[in-house]
Scaffold this motif. Structure first.
Motif, mmCIF file in Angstrom:
data_model
loop_
_atom_site.group_PDB
_atom_site.id
_atom_site.type_symbol
_atom_site.label_atom_id
_atom_site.label_comp_id
_atom_site.label_asym_id
_atom_site.label_seq_id
_atom_site.Cartn_x
_atom_site.Cartn_y
_atom_site.Cartn_z
ATOM 1 N N THR A 1 16.180 -36.989 -108.763
ATOM 2 C CA THR A 1 15.642 -38.019 -107.881
ATOM 3 C C THR A 1 15.750 -39.351 -108.623
ATOM 4 O OG1 THR A 1 13.395 -37.865 -108.768
ATOM 5 C CG2 THR A 1 13.950 -36.379 -106.913
ATOM 6 N N VAL A 2 15.531 -40.443 -107.937
ATOM 7 C CA VAL A 2 15.548 -41.759 -108.584
ATOM 8 C C VAL A 2 14.497 -41.786 -109.698
ATOM 9 C CG1 VAL A 2 15.111 -44.229 -108.252
ATOM 10 C CG2 VAL A 2 16.470 -42.956 -106.570
ATOM 11 N N TYR A 3 13.320 -41.263 -109.411
ATOM 12 C CA TYR A 3 12.243 -41.236 -110.407
ATOM 13 C C TYR A 3 12.639 -40.393 -111.624
ATOM 14 C CZ TYR A 3 7.783 -40.320 -112.654
ATOM 15 O OH TYR A 3 6.770 -40.195 -113.588
ATOM 16 N N GLN A 4 13.207 -39.208 -111.397
ATOM 17 C CA GLN A 4 13.628 -38.358 -112.507
ATOM 18 C C GLN A 4 14.684 -39.057 -113.357
ATOM 19 O OE1 GLN A 4 14.822 -34.922 -110.247
ATOM 20 N NE2 GLN A 4 12.878 -33.872 -110.588
ATOM 21 N N ASN A 5 15.596 -39.747 -112.706
ATOM 22 C CA ASN A 5 16.630 -40.470 -113.438
ATOM 23 C C ASN A 5 16.010 -41.579 -114.295
ATOM 24 O OD1 ASN A 5 19.339 -41.232 -114.151
ATOM 25 N ND2 ASN A 5 19.102 -42.956 -112.760
ATOM 26 N N GLU A 6 15.063 -42.315 -113.739
ATOM 27 C CA GLU A 6 14.391 -43.371 -114.499
ATOM 28 C C GLU A 6 13.638 -42.783 -115.690
ATOM 29 O OE1 GLU A 6 12.034 -45.190 -111.442
ATOM 30 O OE2 GLU A 6 13.722 -46.429 -110.725
ATOM 31 N N GLN A 7 12.948 -41.677 -115.474
ATOM 32 C CA GLN A 7 12.219 -41.012 -116.561
ATOM 33 C C GLN A 7 13.180 -40.514 -117.635
ATOM 34 O OE1 GLN A 7 9.124 -42.264 -115.712
ATOM 35 N NE2 GLN A 7 8.489 -40.443 -116.779
ATOM 36 N N PHE A 8 14.271 -39.898 -117.206
ATOM 37 C CA PHE A 8 15.252 -39.390 -118.155
ATOM 38 C C PHE A 8 15.844 -40.537 -118.973
ATOM 39 C CE2 PHE A 8 19.350 -38.079 -119.712
ATOM 40 C CZ PHE A 8 19.120 -36.787 -120.155
ATOM 41 N N ASP A 9 16.227 -41.619 -118.310
ATOM 42 C CA ASP A 9 16.803 -42.766 -119.015
ATOM 43 C C ASP A 9 15.827 -43.328 -120.047
ATOM 44 O OD1 ASP A 9 19.186 -42.572 -117.653
ATOM 45 O OD2 ASP A 9 18.781 -44.257 -116.300
ATOM 46 N N ALA A 10 14.556 -43.435 -119.679
ATOM 47 C CA ALA A 10 13.552 -43.957 -120.606
ATOM 48 C C ALA A 10 13.393 -43.027 -121.811
ATOM 49 C CB ALA A 10 12.213 -44.138 -119.890
ATOM 50 N N GLU A 11 13.330 -41.738 -121.556
ATOM 51 C CA GLU A 11 13.189 -40.757 -122.640
ATOM 52 C C GLU A 11 14.426 -40.747 -123.529
ATOM 53 O OE1 GLU A 11 10.649 -38.036 -124.531
ATOM 54 O OE2 GLU A 11 10.294 -39.398 -122.874
ATOM 55 N N TYR A 12 15.586 -40.828 -122.912
ATOM 56 C CA TYR A 12 16.848 -40.867 -123.667
ATOM 57 C C TYR A 12 16.867 -42.089 -124.582
ATOM 58 C CZ TYR A 12 21.787 -41.061 -124.747
ATOM 59 O OH TYR A 12 22.983 -41.108 -125.417
ATOM 60 N N GLN A 13 16.510 -43.248 -124.050
ATOM 61 C CA GLN A 13 16.497 -44.475 -124.860
ATOM 62 C C GLN A 13 15.548 -44.338 -126.049
ATOM 63 O OE1 GLN A 13 18.562 -47.072 -124.631
ATOM 64 N NE2 GLN A 13 19.546 -45.960 -122.969
#
Length: 150
Positions: free
Chosen positions: A124-136
């Motif tokens: 989802t858009v939210y999951q993608n945002e969370q993943f990107d933040a965690e990845y960074q």
């Protein structure tokens, strides 16, 4: 489909455990960063990215040949390039894990689609945002960069 691993549960729960490194094999981030750091110390490690292969097989094939110090004939190049195509590897029992007894192909194949960017059909858009933040956060001290699209 891997009977040696715990039941993955639903997608949101699996993704959360993945982000936290609570997987049977540990943290993906630690694993990837560890090998990237080893690559910096040991020149006999080559990192390949699926997206790069999908984008330009000839360029990546040349990189591998250069790394290995080999100069294949045109016929050998053709044979290798034919055999490393996703669909060919998906059908090959030497690469698709179909001979590994803990894999239950009645549930799903080990190799799914081989489509760059297919993650968009699952996050989802939210999951993608969370993943990107965690990845960074977890990959901030590395020069390793992944592409998720071509």
């Amino acid at each position: 489909m891997n009977n040696a691993q715990p039941e993955p549960g639903d997608w949101p729960s699996f993704l959360q455990r993945f982000q936290e490194g609570k997987m049977a094999w540990g943290s993906w981030y630690d694993h990837v960063k560890g090998w990237w750091e080893k690559k910096q110390l040991y020149p006999k490690l080559l990192y390949l990215h699926y997206e790069d292969l999908a984008e330009d097989m000839d360029r990546e094939f040349d990189r591998v040949c250069s790394f290995l110090g080999v100069c294949p004939t045109e016929e050998e190049r053709h044979q290798v390039k034919e055999r490393v195509q996703f669909d060919a590897m998906k059908k090959n029992s030497m690469t698709n894990y179909s001979t590994v007894s803990v894999m239950d192909f009645k549930i799903s194949p080990f190799m799914r689609k081989g489509k760059v960017g297919d993650w968009k059909n699952h996050f989802t858009v939210y999951q993608n945002e969370q993943f990107d933040a965690e990845y960074q956060k977890k990959m901030m001290n590395t020069t390793l960069r992944f592409r998720t699209e071509i």
